[in-house]
Scaffold this active site. Structure first.
Site, PDB file in Angstrom:
ATOM      1  N   ASP A   1      12.589   4.002   0.175  1.00 30.09           N
ATOM      2  CA  ASP A   1      11.607   2.916   0.352  1.00 30.09           C
ATOM      3  C   ASP A   1      11.533   2.092  -0.926  1.00 30.09           C
ATOM      4  O   ASP A   1      10.611   2.228  -1.724  1.00 30.09           O
ATOM      5  CB  ASP A   1      10.237   3.530   0.680  1.00 30.09           C
ATOM      6  CG  ASP A   1       9.194   2.470   1.030  1.00 30.09           C
ATOM      7  OD1 ASP A   1       9.522   1.273   0.989  1.00 30.09           O
ATOM      8  OD2 ASP A   1       8.053   2.863   1.337  1.00 30.09           O
TER       9      ASP A   1
ATOM     10  N   LYS B   1      11.754  -1.273  -0.744  1.00 30.33           N
ATOM     11  CA  LYS B   1      11.266  -2.597  -0.316  1.00 30.33           C
ATOM     12  C   LYS B   1      12.048  -3.704  -1.004  1.00 30.33           C
ATOM     13  O   LYS B   1      11.506  -4.578  -1.669  1.00 30.33           O
ATOM     14  CB  LYS B   1       9.764  -2.739  -0.585  1.00 30.33           C
ATOM     15  CG  LYS B   1       8.941  -1.742   0.212  1.00 30.33           C
ATOM     16  CD  LYS B   1       7.466  -2.023   0.185  1.00 30.33           C
ATOM     17  CE  LYS B   1       6.702  -0.955   0.928  1.00 30.33           C
ATOM     18  NZ  LYS B   1       6.700   0.374   0.239  1.00 30.33           N
TER      19      LYS B   1
ATOM     20  N   ASP C   1      15.359  -9.474  -2.462  1.00 28.68           N
ATOM     21  CA  ASP C   1      16.074 -10.320  -3.426  1.00 28.68           C
ATOM     22  C   ASP C   1      17.044 -11.248  -2.702  1.00 28.68           C
ATOM     23  O   ASP C   1      17.048 -11.314  -1.470  1.00 28.68           O
ATOM     24  CB  ASP C   1      16.792  -9.410  -4.445  1.00 28.68           C
ATOM     25  CG  ASP C   1      16.762  -9.991  -5.843  1.00 28.68           C
ATOM     26  OD1 ASP C   1      17.127 -11.180  -5.997  1.00 28.68           O
ATOM     27  OD2 ASP C   1      16.386  -9.277  -6.782  1.00 28.68           O
TER      28      ASP C   1
ATOM     29  N   ALA D   1      -1.873   8.994  14.507  1.00 29.35           N
ATOM     30  CA  ALA D   1      -0.464   9.191  14.884  1.00 29.35           C
ATOM     31  C   ALA D   1      -0.268   8.962  16.382  1.00 29.35           C
ATOM     32  O   ALA D   1       0.609   8.203  16.790  1.00 29.35           O
ATOM     33  CB  ALA D   1      -0.010  10.593  14.487  1.00 29.35           C
TER      34      ALA D   1
END
Ligand code: NUP
EC number: 4.1.1.23
Length: 217
Positions: free
Chosen positions: A60, A62, A65, A179
């Protein structure tokens, strides 16, 4: 990623031994382990291969770019042993396509953040979440990251992406989401961190979530 339990552990601890100990305990209940900056910055990239013996690893980072840099980052993360990378969608189609192209060449997965699960996501991200979901489907990403804190948004995003893409959904427990509710709304997996790794008995906490989701998977 094969769905057996519907649970992904978000392992945001910062100690190597603790990370390994928790992974060992919950390995039987999770389909993947998601690791991010807290763990990798404190222990190093080799943590990825160390944990990959317990479950597939979702990195993760993220990634957000230009296309060339996205590709270079994903290349390094896959080389370190990750099975999937989470990228941001707001950087646009070319950045996403660069990551997806590389992942496909290596038979890996890219998951695209549509709108995030925290309250601040309403400031900017929610307005573009649907467009990002459509872009993720057009780019043939493996799936999207959508908020368990807003199951109604997950249901919307499911309508946009259809059934080809998966939805992995953080925000259960510590952030207030349920959940079973988000699985009912159309998520394929929930991503859970603190409610598992801060529990007195992480394996029991993971088992409870798996049992809660079982009938809705
Ligand atoms: O929208 C997002 N929300 C979110 O919480 C996208 C994420 N990637 N996450 C991550 O999921 C967050 O960084 C953390 O690793 C995990 C949720 O952890 P917890 O709230 O269950 O502890």
């Amino acid at each position: 990623m094969e769905r057996k339990t519907g649970l992904i552990l978000a392992l945001d601890v910062t100690d190597r031994m603790e990370a390994v100990a928790i992974s060992e305990k919950v390995a039987g209940y999770v389909d993947a382990i998601k690791i991010g900056y807290p763990l990798v910055l404190s222990t190093g990239m080799d943590m990825i291969s160390q944990l990959s013996k317990f479950a597939p690893i979702i990195a993760d980072f993220k990634v957000a770019d230009i296309p060339n840099t996205n590709r270079l980052i994903c290349e390094q993360v896959f080389k370190a042993g990750a099975d999937a990378v989470i990228v941001q969608g707001f950087t646009g189609h070319d950045s996403l396509e660069a990551a997806v192209k590389l992942a496909k060449e290596q038979e890996k997965d890219i998951y695209v953040v549509t709108e995030m699960s925290h309250p601040g996501a309403l400031d900017f991200m929610q307005q573009v979440g649907e467009g990002i979901a459509k872009m993720a489907a057009d780019a043939k990403a493996s799936g999207v990251v959508a908020p368990a804190t807003r199951p109604e948004r997950v249901a919307e995003i499911r309508k946009i992406i259809g059934n080809e893409l998966s939805i992995i959904s953080p925000g259960v427990g510590a952030q207030g989401g349920s959940a079973s509710d988000v699985i009912k709304a159309g998520a394929n997996w929930v991503i859970v961190g603190r409610s598992i790794y801060q529990a007195e008995d992480p394996a029991m906490a993971a088992k409870k979530l798996v049992d809660e989701m079982k009938e809705f998977l």
